[in-house]
Every structure is written in C-alpha cells, then in structure tokens.
Design a protein around this motif. Structure first.
Motif, PDB file in Angstrom:
ATOM      1  N   PHE A   1       1.250   4.687  -2.702  1.00 34.39           N
ATOM      2  CA  PHE A   1       1.014   5.879  -2.038  1.00 34.39           C
ATOM      3  C   PHE A   1       1.980   7.021  -2.295  1.00 34.39           C
ATOM      4  CE2 PHE A   1       0.169   8.736   1.473  1.00 34.39           C
ATOM      5  CZ  PHE A   1      -0.908   9.326   1.219  1.00 34.39           C
ATOM      6  N   ILE A   2       3.249   6.821  -1.875  1.00 32.16           N
ATOM      7  CA  ILE A   2       4.325   7.309  -2.168  1.00 32.16           C
ATOM      8  C   ILE A   2       4.524   7.605  -3.787  1.00 32.16           C
ATOM      9  CG2 ILE A   2       6.632   7.513  -1.846  1.00 32.16           C
ATOM     10  CD1 ILE A   2       6.472   5.882   0.510  1.00 32.16           C
TER      11      ILE A   2
ATOM     12  N   MET B   1       0.804  -1.219  -0.065  1.00 35.34           N
ATOM     13  CA  MET B   1       0.215  -0.060  -0.021  1.00 35.34           C
ATOM     14  C   MET B   1       0.925   1.336   0.103  1.00 35.34           C
ATOM     15  SD  MET B   1      -1.443   2.185   2.723  1.00 35.34           S
ATOM     16  CE  MET B   1      -1.656   3.512   2.093  1.00 35.34           C
ATOM     17  N   ASN B   2       1.865   1.333   0.784  1.00 42.17           N
ATOM     18  CA  ASN B   2       2.798   2.457   0.966  1.00 42.17           C
ATOM     19  C   ASN B   2       3.385   2.939  -0.317  1.00 42.17           C
ATOM     20  OD1 ASN B   2       3.118   4.093   3.104  1.00 42.17           O
ATOM     21  ND2 ASN B   2       4.125   2.627   4.384  1.00 42.17           N
TER      22      ASN B   2
ATOM     23  N   PHE C   1      -5.601   3.041  -1.545  1.00 45.25           N
ATOM     24  CA  PHE C   1      -6.796   2.985  -0.341  1.00 45.25           C
ATOM     25  C   PHE C   1      -7.781   2.118  -0.813  1.00 45.25           C
ATOM     26  CE2 PHE C   1      -4.885   7.631   0.867  1.00 45.25           C
ATOM     27  CZ  PHE C   1      -4.453   7.011   1.902  1.00 45.25           C
ATOM     28  N   ASP C   2      -7.691   1.447  -1.932  1.00 44.26           N
ATOM     29  CA  ASP C   2      -8.825   0.487  -2.150  1.00 44.26           C
ATOM     30  C   ASP C   2      -9.948   0.738  -2.512  1.00 44.26           C
ATOM     31  OD1 ASP C   2      -6.902  -1.680  -1.897  1.00 44.26           O
ATOM     32  OD2 ASP C   2      -7.455  -2.122   0.030  1.00 44.26           O
TER      33      ASP C   2
ATOM     34  N   ILE D   1      -3.200   6.823  -5.883  1.00 48.31           N
ATOM     35  CA  ILE D   1      -3.534   7.167  -4.458  1.00 48.31           C
ATOM     36  C   ILE D   1      -4.884   6.340  -4.309  1.00 48.31           C
ATOM     37  CG2 ILE D   1      -4.360   9.002  -2.968  1.00 48.31           C
ATOM     38  CD1 ILE D   1      -2.562  10.910  -4.132  1.00 48.31           C
TER      39      ILE D   1
END
Lengths: 199, 78
Positions: B5-6, B1-2, B48-49, B44
């Motif tokens: 996101f980054i 996930m991280n 967050f699904d 993004i």
C-alpha cells in the motif's frame, strides 16, 4: 493501519488536485487527452481505496466507461484536426500472419485446462489475438443485428429469472451468452478503428 | 499488505508529478510516464486483493495505449 489509510486518502486527493491543475494549465489538446487518462487513473485510485468487494464492482464499469470515453474523444480529435489517414503504410508484422492460429489454439486449450477466471482470461486473450490478426473490414449491419438479438436475449433471461426461477441455470447461460455476443460486437468495432471499411 | 500500500502510494505520487510536469514536454514522454501512476494503482489494488479489477485494468490499459498511440501516429511527433 488507520493512520496509513487516512494518509493514503490524503495523497490520492492531493494527486487529483495536481492532475486537474495540470489540465487547467495545458493549452494543447492532445496533451489534455493524455492528462484525461491520468485523471481516470486517479478516479480509479479513489474507488480502489473503498477496499471491499464494492470497489471491484465499481471499478469494472468505471474502466469500461473510461475506455469508451477515450475512444470517443480520440475520434472527435481526429475529425477536428482532419487526420483521417496515416501518412505512411501501416506496420506489417510477419508474426501476425503466420502465428495467430497455433498461438491462439494453444492459449485457448491451456485456458480451458486452467478453468476459473484466470483460465477464462487466458482463453479470451487467445481469441482476441486471433481476431486482431485478421483483416479489419466489417459489415456493420451484421454487428447491429447481432447486438439487437443479444439485447433481446438478455431481457428474456431476466424474465426467466422472474417467472420461472427454477430454470435459473438456463437463464444464467442465456444472459452470459448474450453479454458475450454484445462484447464481441464492441471488440469488432475496435478492430475497425484500424481503418476498416463497411462492406 | 501495508508495504504494498505504502509503495503504491509513493509510486502514484511520483507518477502524477512526472505526468503533470514532465521534464521533456513531448507527447511520447507523457504517454510513457503515464505507466508510472498506473503501476501505483496496480500496487494499491494488489494490497486490497482486488484481483478482478487488477486484471481488467491491465487489459484496458493495453487498449487505451493502443488508442493513444494511434492518435500520436497520425499527429506526428511534436
């Protein structure tokens, strides 16, 4: 994770500031419209950072409002600059005459087999493709009538929920059908943007 | 996930700069550059699904590109 999330919020806010600074400095109207689209994306980023089901529930109306706003602004721009007709004959793509029936049939059938949200999305894409390839003249009176009946059906479905809750399935189906009708009417308005006439 | 996101944040920041201050200040460049922050937003959302939001955003981006290209077509390239 927390530090990354806070950094993400910071980057999102910085991007918002940059975007609005660019809008402020811009003189040309069409450039401003393009930058408005950027501002919409950044608003959606801020909502997406809520990161729960609430974000999904907020993003969907945000998108719908954003697209209708963009369409309204573009119409106002075209009227203001008096750019009502294209200066050359519009693009004619042969595939759009021959393929729609079989392509959309395949998409709708595959969507029905898939089922669920993705199946519905696929079947919907098939239906939209079919109607986009048709002519774009429209009888506005029919759309208005259908829209009005759909609105009444929707309210009627809510009364079913309140007065006769045991018939909830009927209520859900009525409300869903009414919303489908309303969205279809809106999509056919999008079609008339290609220069259709009121028959 | 991280990682998503980054990566999404990086693409978003680069895209905002590319749209706000494009090197070649024409309408078409800006319109094409608009895809970069949109892709960041997609990453993004993916991290967050948010599947429904992602699919709807793709569909709406198609319509909004259509609307913008329609203005550009009538205005003529400047």
């Amino acid at each position: 994770m927390d530090a990354v999330y806070i950094a993400g919020l910071g980057i999102a806010f910085l991007s918002v500031i940059v975007a609005f600074y660019a809008i402020l400095r811009e003189q040309d109207d069409l450039h401003r419209i393009l930058l408005t689209d950027l501002a919409e994306i950044l608003a959606l980023v801020l909502i997406a950072l809520v990161a729960t089901d609430l974000a999904e529930a907020l993003i969907l109306p945000g998108l719908v409002v954003g697209i209708s706003e963009l369409m309204a602004i573009s119409e106002v721009f075209l009227v203001k600059e008096s750019l009502s007709r294209p200066r050359y004959s519009p693009l004619s793509i042969e595939v759009m005459d021959s393929a729609p029936a079989i392509m959309s049939l395949a998409l709708v059938l595959y969507g029905i087999v898939l089922s669920g949200f993705s199946g519905g999305a696929l079947a919907g894409v098939g239906a939209i493709f079919y109607f986009m390839c048709r002519g774009h003249d429209e009888r506005f009176a029919v759309i208005e009538t259908a829209s009005g009946y759909a609105w009444a059906l929707w309210i009627f479905a809510f009364f079913i929920f309140m007065v006769l809750p045991e018939y909830w399935l009927f209520g859900v189906m009525t409300a869903g059908g009414a919303i489908l009708l309303k969205v279809t009417g809106k999509m056919s308005l999008v079609g008339t943007m290609r220069g259709g006439h009121n028959e | 996930m991280n990682a998503e996101f980054i990566l999404g944040l990086a693409v978003l920041a680069i895209g905002v700069l590319a749209v706000a201050f494009p090197r070649d200040r024409s309408y078409l460049t800006r319109l094409i550059n608009l895809e970069i922050p949109a892709f960041g937003l997609l990453l993004i959302m993916l991290s967050f699904d948010e599947m429904l939001a992602l699919l709807t955003f793709i569909a709406v981006t198609g319509i909004s590109t259509f609307v913008l290209v329609r203005i550009l077509e009538r205005r003529g390239p400047v």
